[in-house]
Design a protein around this motif. Structure first.
Motif, short mmCIF file in Angstrom:
data_model
loop_
_atom_site.label_atom_id
_atom_site.label_comp_id
_atom_site.label_asym_id
_atom_site.label_seq_id
_atom_site.Cartn_x
_atom_site.Cartn_y
_atom_site.Cartn_z
N LEU A 1 0.81 -1.21 0.00
CA LEU A 1 0.00 0.00 0.00
C LEU A 1 0.85 1.27 0.00
CD1 LEU A 1 -2.67 -1.13 2.63
CD2 LEU A 1 -2.82 -1.21 0.13
N ASN A 2 1.84 1.30 0.87
CA ASN A 2 2.70 2.48 0.99
C ASN A 2 4.12 2.02 1.26
OD1 ASN A 2 0.62 4.72 0.99
ND2 ASN A 2 -0.11 3.50 2.73
N PRO A 3 5.11 2.84 0.90
CA PRO A 3 6.50 2.45 1.20
C PRO A 3 6.68 2.34 2.71
CG PRO A 3 6.42 4.27 -0.39
CD PRO A 3 5.03 4.10 0.14
N ILE A 4 7.41 1.32 3.11
CA ILE A 4 7.68 1.16 4.54
C ILE A 4 8.90 1.98 4.91
CG2 ILE A 4 6.64 -1.13 4.58
CD1 ILE A 4 9.42 -2.32 4.60
N ASP A 5 8.95 2.39 6.12
CA ASP A 5 10.07 3.19 6.62
C ASP A 5 11.26 2.29 6.88
OD1 ASP A 5 11.76 4.99 7.75
OD2 ASP A 5 10.58 5.31 9.58
N THR A 6 12.36 2.54 6.17
CA THR A 6 13.55 1.69 6.31
C THR A 6 14.68 2.38 7.06
OG1 THR A 6 14.36 2.44 4.14
CG2 THR A 6 13.00 0.44 4.18
N SER A 7 14.36 3.45 7.77
CA SER A 7 15.40 4.14 8.52
C SER A 7 15.87 3.29 9.70
CB SER A 7 14.86 5.49 9.03
OG SER A 7 13.76 5.26 9.91
N LYS A 8 16.99 3.66 10.29
CA LYS A 8 17.58 2.87 11.37
C LYS A 8 16.65 2.78 12.57
CE LYS A 8 22.43 3.79 10.26
NZ LYS A 8 23.72 4.34 10.76
N ASN A 9 15.89 3.82 12.82
CA ASN A 9 15.03 3.84 13.99
C ASN A 9 13.64 3.28 13.72
OD1 ASN A 9 17.10 5.10 15.45
ND2 ASN A 9 16.47 7.13 14.71
N SER A 10 13.41 2.73 12.53
CA SER A 10 12.08 2.24 12.16
C SER A 10 11.82 0.88 12.81
CB SER A 10 11.97 2.10 10.63
OG SER A 10 10.81 1.40 10.28
N ASP A 11 10.72 0.80 13.56
CA ASP A 11 10.33 -0.49 14.15
C ASP A 11 9.98 -1.51 13.06
OD1 ASP A 11 10.65 0.54 16.66
OD2 ASP A 11 8.53 1.10 16.90
N MET A 12 9.37 -1.03 11.98
CA MET A 12 9.01 -1.92 10.88
C MET A 12 10.26 -2.55 10.27
SD MET A 12 6.40 -3.04 8.96
CE MET A 12 5.08 -1.83 8.88
N MET A 13 11.30 -1.70 10.05
CA MET A 13 12.52 -2.20 9.45
C MET A 13 13.24 -3.15 10.40
SD MET A 13 14.10 -2.15 6.67
CE MET A 13 15.61 -2.94 6.14
N ARG A 14 13.22 -2.80 11.68
CA ARG A 14 13.87 -3.68 12.65
C ARG A 14 13.16 -5.04 12.70
NH1 ARG A 14 13.02 -0.69 16.64
NH2 ARG A 14 14.77 0.74 16.24
#
Length: 1001
Positions: free
Chosen positions: A239-252
């Motif tokens: 649906l939307n780009p996920i947050d891939t920053s270092k502090n992103s819970d989704m990326m973690r």
């Protein structure tokens, strides 16, 4: 496209330490002057020379192309030159600037090669060359162009790898989960817009989904929390780009899930091997997309001269994709074959190369302990190749002509070799030796069988096409079927000549009698059409004779073709010739005669269907008391037999049997139709529930009050009084029609004898047997052809007589019999009115039935009357009750009933037969003369004996005797029913105590 780009990313990652991909060797640019040949790469020092920096060979001599027989590219090396339109200066690390530090870009858009990279030391480039200097493209640049990856994507990939490997230069590529690293290190700012980034991100997530969830090398459990979480993240990314920053819970969370799934072992515990793209068939699709890069983008039938170096680099991806040498050989074979197909089969060298590679595949297939993935790849590849090739070989008359006939020689080995590897692979897996004689025999048989199938299929298809082209199906427009068959004979001979001259010489290399097989198949095809033509004819004519003579000529041509083609066979061609069923004129005449029989039997069958639909079961006349339908069927059958013997050819006994068998089946169906009149059970009354006879019942009181001195129910006795004054038969029209059916059956019996005699004793019958009738076994001395039919008629007569009798007694005569006999008091409702009606019915019966049908019909009426009489006594319902003193009157009435049948007609029923049928009923009547105490005692004893309970303890009740309808003095249910109708207090109390039967209402 997604798989192709992902494959390039894996390829680049695996080759990152190689020259041209980021290795440490500094690239040296080569100008056209370096070779001393004007830049055309044809100088004596060119062959085999390779730049020591990862550049493509200048004038390659590929070992792989030589081994596979592939042509070298007809271009100078200048085609793979990149013009440097700008100078390069030494630059230190940092990796920032207008262009990617890992991939400087020329003015013409070609990616310049890089030196090896070390994130700590930066990148080193060669000394500046003059502008417009020419250099060979590196293998990395060639691969990027072949896979059609943009420079922007390539630059992003290089940056990501640089960031990933900071401080980890010795990290093995198979330990890198590439999509995860790309997601971590590439940000939206490095793309043209957010939409482009979202599409790229969804591709990376899709790769993870396919590799870890859909096709993992180690199966996953759908209920695994890691699997569920990964699916949730992927759905969110759609649906939307996920947050891939270092502090992103989704990326973690994504990192944790992916790492846990990729690094798990077979038992779910962590391991030191990473599995994220090595599951089948995902890994195979990835690897095939890499292999397809060996074909020139512009000239797709050509393999790049740099194929050796490219394949060597691709080998570095094996550990990531789970590929080994055997799987590589199978995939490489498939890629060569696939390229031949998609380029419209214009380059036979590709087909030859695929066949050469198939020999390597055969060696791999013979190895023991093959991996499951390899077996799947091998089977899928071989089946696909074999299927495509066979589609052309099964239609080789349509696909090949004089211009491309040589292509068969390339396709046939490929098909046969694929079949061989598939079949022998199974044999080896079962432990069959590599050089065993059994295996050799299997191979020869397999080859012959394959060629045999190709030839037969193609000839059949060509013959069908010929029929369509010549409009044989539209015979009315071409002078009729005979003319069409004559034209088809000429076309068949032409097709045989084409096969002999064009195809057989090539096919004979693999099949010793290829032409013979084609001739036999043509013989069968023409024979089928001839058979269809003859199937539409009933009588022999001059046209048919002409067609048969032309067919004999075609047969001679085809037989000669088989003989010539099989001269070198061990058996002299006897085996193949045996497949040719001759077009024999005499046998064909007999076949036509059989067709005549079938056609006449078909008309007889149609007549049967017609009379079945219109039959009303009314007699034709008083003198002919049977149906019109049976007369029509028998008349038609007699006429058929007469016409059959009028045919001016010899009649054999097997043809007689065919005709008799057909008539027998028709008359069996008609007899079944006549006997389809229901069952006697449908006319039997339902047994009323058992109750106790009660002096105080409402019915009894009302009957006594309303008729203290009368005979019975008022309405009933008005009818019976009327019957006394005007006695007439009670037989209904429906019952009379049943007796017409019985007459019809006896009519058939009387006429089958003469029909059987005609078939058996005709002077035209010859006992000579033909090969067409050997299945019939005919014993010499005048057998009966309709013995089974006569047996079926007798059975039908029995059934119809029973149904008619029960209808007459229980339906037509129920008013004077079951519904009035002994209703109320026995003395006032005796059997005399019934006797008069019964005598009238029997008189009418003799007037309706033929003499031979009367005895059986009368006997069945007697049985039905006796059963109705006993039902009156035992199942007469609440309107009947009996005293012990009624026994003599009932006995006297039954004697009167017996006397009716003993005196009926002139001995229609012998007296001993009447007595035999009457004995069970007389036993029941005798029970009615016994005391209540005796009946109760007998019932108790017999019930205990039959139920197996023995002596009962005080207070224990008797079990209810089952109703068997076999009424006799020894049946406990019969005794119980006598007690139920006994009108005294002792019977009432006994039934209440032992069986708890309710009172009559």
């Amino acid at each position: 496209d997604d798989i192709r780009e992902a494959a390039y990313e894996i390829f680049f990652t695996a080759c990152r330490s190689s020259p041209g991909f980021g290795g440490r060797n500094v690239l040296t640019f080569h100008s056209s002057h370096d070779n001393g040949d004007g830049g055309n790469g044809s100088g004596p020092s060119s062959p085999g020379r390779r730049a020591n920096n990862g550049a493509a060979t200048i004038n390659p001599t590929s070992k792989i192309k030589r081994a596979l027989g592939l042509k070298m590219m007809k271009k100078t090396y200048s085609r793979r030159m990149s013009i440097c339109a700008m100078g390069f200066s030494n630059s230190g690390g940092g990796g920032s600037g207008g262009s990617s530090p890992s991939s400087p870009v020329s003015h013409h858009g070609h990616s310049a090669s890089i030196s090896g990279f070390n994130p700590a030391a930066g990148f080193g480039f060669s000394t500046l060359k003059p502008l417009n200097s020419r250099r060979p493209l590196t293998l990395a640049e060639i691969m990027r162009q072949q896979i059609r990856v943009t420079e922007q994507s390539d630059n992003r990939l290089r940056k990501s790898l640089m960031r990933t490997l900071v401080g980890q230069m010795g990290r093995r590529p198979e330990t890198i989960i590439l999509p995860l690293e790309l997601l971590r290190h590439l940000k939206p700012s490095e793309f043209n817009d957010l939409h482009e980034y979202h599409i790229w991100q969804k591709r990376q997530l899709k790769i993870l989904e396919v590799g870890l969830l859909l096709y993992p090398s180690i199966p996953t459990d759908k209920s695994n929390p890691l699997v569920i979480r990964l699916r949730e993240i992927i759905r969110a990314g759609d649906l939307n780009p996920i947050d891939t920053s270092k502090n992103s819970d989704m990326m973690r969370s994504l990192c944790n899930v992916v790492v846990s799934l990729a690094w798990r072992g077979t038992n779910g515990t962590p391991t030191d091997v990473c599995h994220w793209v090595d599951g089948y068939p995902f890994n195979i699709h990835m690897y095939i997309s890499l292999l397809q890069a060996i074909f020139d983008v512009k000239e797709e039938i050509m393999v790049l001269d740099e194929v050796d170096e490219l394949l060597e680099l691709m080998k570095k991806t094996w550990s990531i994709l789970g590929i080994n040498r055997s799987i590589h050989n199978a995939c490489f074979t498939w890629v060569l074959f696939q390229q031949y197909v998609v380029t419209n089969q214009i380059e036979p060298k590709l087909l030859s190369a695929a066949y050469t590679m198939l020999t390597e595949v055969e060696i791999d297939a013979r190895k023991p302990d093959k991996e499951t993935t390899y077996v799947k790849v091998l089977s899928s590849m071989l089946v696909s190749i074999k299927s495509w090739v066979e589609k052309r070989l099964l239609y080789y008359h349509e696909c090949f002509n004089k211009g491309n006939i040589d292509e068969i020689e390339n396709l046939l080995p490929l098909a046969l070799f694929s079949a061989k590897v598939l079949s022998e692979d199974v044999g080896i897996m079962e432990g069959e030796g590599e050089g065993s004689k059994k295996g050799d025999v299997m191979l020869v048989d397999s080859t012959s069988d394959c060629l045999d199938r190709y030839i037969r299929s193609s000839v059949k298809n060509a013959f069908a096409k010929m029929i369509e082209n010549e409009n044989v199906k539209h015979i009315e427009e071409n002078g009729g079927p005979s003319v069409a068959l004559l034209d088809l004979a000429k076309e068949t001979e032409d097709l045989a000549a084409k096969e002999r001259e064009l195809f057989s010489p090539i096919l004979k290399k693999w099949h010793p009698i290829a032409g013979g097989v084609a001739a036999v198949t043509l013989h069968q095809c023409y024979g089928t059409v001839l058979k269809q033509y003859l199937a539409k004819t009933i009588m022999l004519t001059d046209e048919i004779v002409g067609v048969l003579q032309r067919a004999e000529k075609v047969e001679k041509v085809l037989v000669q073709m088989v003989v010539e083609d099989s001269e070198e066979c061990d058996d002299g061609g006897k085996g193949i010739i045996r497949e040719m069923i001759p077009y024999e004129f005499d046998s064909t005449r007999l076949k036509l005669l059989r067709q005549w029989i079938d056609e006449r039997l078909k008309k007889e069958k149609e007549l049967l269907c017609r009379v079945k639909e219109t039959e009303t079961w009314n007699p034709k006349s008083k003198s002919e008391p049977y149906t019109q339908s049976c007369m029509e069927l028998m008349r038609s059958a007699n006429q058929m037999v007469k016409d059959f013997f009028d045919i001016p050819i010899g009649i054999t006994d097997d043809l007689i049997l065919d005709l008799a068998e057909g008539l027998k089946l028709i008359f069996q169906e008609y007899i079944t139709f006549v006997a389809s009149c229901g069952s006697k059970e449908s006319h039997l009354p339902e047994l009323p529930p058992l109750t106790r006879c009660n002096h105080d019942s409402k019915f009894f009181k009302l009957w006594r009050k309303a008729n203290p001195c009368s005979v019975g129910i008022q309405d009933m006795h008005q009818i019976i009084t009327s019957e006394r004054n005007h006695t007439r038969p009670s037989m209904s029209r429906g019952t009379q029609r049943l007796y017409v059916r019985l007459n019809t059956l006896h009519y058939l019996i009387s006429h089958f004898h003469s029909l059987d005699k005609t078939l058996t004793l005709s002077p035209k019958v010859s006992t000579t047997r033909t090969h067409l009738g050997d299945s019939h076994k005919h014993c010499g001395a005048s057998p009966s052809h309709f013995k089974h039919v006569n047996t079926l008629i007798q059975s039908a007569c029995d059934h119809v007589s029973k149904v008619a009798a029960y209808r007459l007694v229980f339906l037509d005569s129920k008013l004077v019999f079951y519904e009035s006999l002994y209703v109320g008091e026995v003395g006032n409702a005796r059997i005399r009115p019934l006797i008069k009606v019964l005598k009238q019915n029997l008189t009418l019966l003799t007037a309706i039935l033929t003499d031979k049908a009367q005895a059986l019909a009368t006997k069945e009426i007697m049985k039905a009357s006796f059963e109705a009489f006993v039902l009156v006594l035992l199942a007469g319902g609440p309107s009947r009750f009996f005293e012990r003193s009624d026994h003599e009157m009932i006995e006297e009435d039954f004697e009167s009933l017996k006397r009716v049948f003993c005196t009926c007609g002139e001995g229609l029923i012998p007296e001993d037969v009447v007595q035999s049928e009457a004995e069970p009923i007389e036993g029941v009547i005798a029970l009615m003369g016994q005391t209540t105490e005796q009946l109760a005692e007998d019932l108790s004893i017999i019930t205990r004996e039959t139920s197996g309970t023995g002596a009962t303890s005080p207070g224990q009740k008797l079990p209810m005797p089952p109703t068997t309808r076999r009424w006799n003095s020894g049946d406990p249910n019969t005794i119980l029913r006598v007690l139920c109708h006994r009108n005294d207090r002792e019977a009432n109390q006994f039934l209440k105590k032992e069986f708890q039967l309710p009172k009559r209402k």
